[in-house]
Design a protein around this motif. Structure first.
Motif, mmCIF file in Angstrom:
data_model
loop_
_atom_site.group_PDB
_atom_site.id
_atom_site.type_symbol
_atom_site.label_atom_id
_atom_site.label_comp_id
_atom_site.label_asym_id
_atom_site.label_seq_id
_atom_site.Cartn_x
_atom_site.Cartn_y
_atom_site.Cartn_z
ATOM 1 N N PRO A 120 0.855 -1.139 -0.042
ATOM 2 C CA PRO A 120 -0.056 -0.070 -0.018
ATOM 3 C C PRO A 120 1.112 1.158 -0.013
ATOM 4 O O PRO A 120 2.060 1.215 0.289
ATOM 5 N N SER A 121 0.403 2.448 -0.632
ATOM 6 C CA SER A 121 1.028 3.684 -0.545
ATOM 7 C C SER A 121 1.213 4.146 0.880
ATOM 8 O O SER A 121 0.327 4.080 1.785
ATOM 9 N N LYS A 122 1.728 5.263 0.896
ATOM 10 C CA LYS A 122 2.295 5.826 2.169
ATOM 11 C C LYS A 122 0.723 6.620 2.655
ATOM 12 O O LYS A 122 0.391 6.530 3.942
ATOM 13 N N ALA A 123 0.091 7.030 1.544
ATOM 14 C CA ALA A 123 -1.315 7.788 2.137
ATOM 15 C C ALA A 123 -2.239 6.651 2.462
ATOM 16 O O ALA A 123 -3.099 7.148 3.552
ATOM 17 N N ILE A 125 -1.536 3.817 4.084
ATOM 18 C CA ILE A 125 -1.113 3.461 5.337
ATOM 19 C C ILE A 125 -1.566 4.681 6.645
ATOM 20 O O ILE A 125 -1.822 4.555 7.564
ATOM 21 N N ASP A 126 -1.185 5.877 6.264
ATOM 22 C CA ASP A 126 -1.498 7.129 6.982
ATOM 23 C C ASP A 126 -3.067 6.972 7.287
ATOM 24 O O ASP A 126 -3.601 7.395 8.683
ATOM 25 N N ALA A 127 -3.690 6.879 6.190
ATOM 26 C CA ALA A 127 -5.336 6.785 6.521
ATOM 27 C C ALA A 127 -5.903 5.561 7.327
ATOM 28 O O ALA A 127 -6.671 5.838 8.060
ATOM 29 N N GLN A 131 -7.940 5.841 10.905
ATOM 30 C CA GLN A 131 -8.923 5.227 11.329
ATOM 31 C C GLN A 131 -8.617 4.405 12.584
ATOM 32 O O GLN A 131 -9.595 4.130 13.547
ATOM 33 N N GLN A 132 -7.646 3.702 12.885
ATOM 34 C CA GLN A 132 -7.128 3.019 13.798
ATOM 35 C C GLN A 132 -7.329 3.781 15.262
ATOM 36 O O GLN A 132 -7.619 3.454 16.325
#
Length: 169
Positions: A120-123, A125-127, A131-132
Motif C-alpha cells: 500500500p502507498s504511504k497515503a 497507510i496514514d489513512a 482510522q485505527q
C-alpha cells in the motif's frame, strides 16, 4: 443341590402378584349391581348407500363389458423432429466435447508464474492509522472522566403585549 439366589425385587413382584390374585379370587359377585345391556346398531346414511350402489354398478359394468363389441384400431406413432436451431446447438455441444476429450496436454507450453506483491502507498497507510486511532479513541473512552453539569431550560413566555400584537395581525 442347586442354590437359587432371589433378589429383593423378585420377592416384591411375587408379593404384588399374590395380593392381586387374592383380590380377584376373594371378590364378592353379590356386591355388583345389575345392568341391562343395550345393543346399538348404527345403520349407514342414505348418501353412503347411494355411493356404494354407484360404485357397485360401475364395477359391474367394467367386469361385465363385452370385448367383442370393440373395433380394432391401429395406433399411429408420430415422430416429432427437432428444430433446426436445436440440431445446431447439439452439434456445437458435441464439437466442444470432442475437442475436450481429444485434447493433448503435451502441446501445451510451460509458463512461469510471477507473483507481484503490491504494497500500500504511504497515503493509504496514514489513512488506516488515522482510522485505527479514531477506533481506539472511541473504544477506550472513559465516561467517568466527564464533569457533572446542570442543564438549564430557558423557556421565555411571550408578554401580554406580544400576544395582543399577534392577535391583531
Amino acid at each position: 443341590m442347586s442354590c437359587l439366589i432371589i433378589s429383593p425385587a423378585d420377592i416384591e413382584t411375587e408379593r404384588t402378584h399374590q395380593s392381586i390374585f387374592q383380590g380377584v379370587t376373594a371378590f364378592d359377585k353379590a356386591s355388583m349391581r345389575h345392568a341391562e345391556t343395550q345393543e346399538k346398531i348404527a345403520l349407514p346414511a342414505k348418501e353412503d348407500i347411494e355411493t356404494e350402489k354407484t360404485h357397485q354398478s360401475i364395477f359391474q359394468g367394467v367386469t361385465a363389458f363385452d370385448k367383442s363389441q370393440m373395433r380394432h384400431a391401429e395406433t399411429e406413432e408420430k415422430v416429432a423432429l427437432p428444430a433446426k436451431e436445436d440440431i445446431e446447438t447439439e452439434r456445437t455441444h458435441q464439437g466442444i466435447f470432442q475437442r475436450l476429450v481429444s485434447f493433448d496436454k503435451s502441446e501445451m507450453k510451460h509458463a512461469d508464474t510471477q507473483e507481484r506483491i503490491v504494497l500500500p502507498s504511504k497515503a493509504d497507510i496514514d489513512a488506516e492509522k488515522g482510522q485505527q486511532a479514531l477506533r481506539e479513541g472511541i473504544e477506550g473512552f472513559n465516561p467517568s472522566a466527564l464533569k457533572k453539569t446542570q442543564t438549564q431550560e430557558k423557556c421565555v413566555l411571550p408578554t401580554k403585549e406580544e400576544i395582543e400584537q399577534e392577535k391583531k395581525a
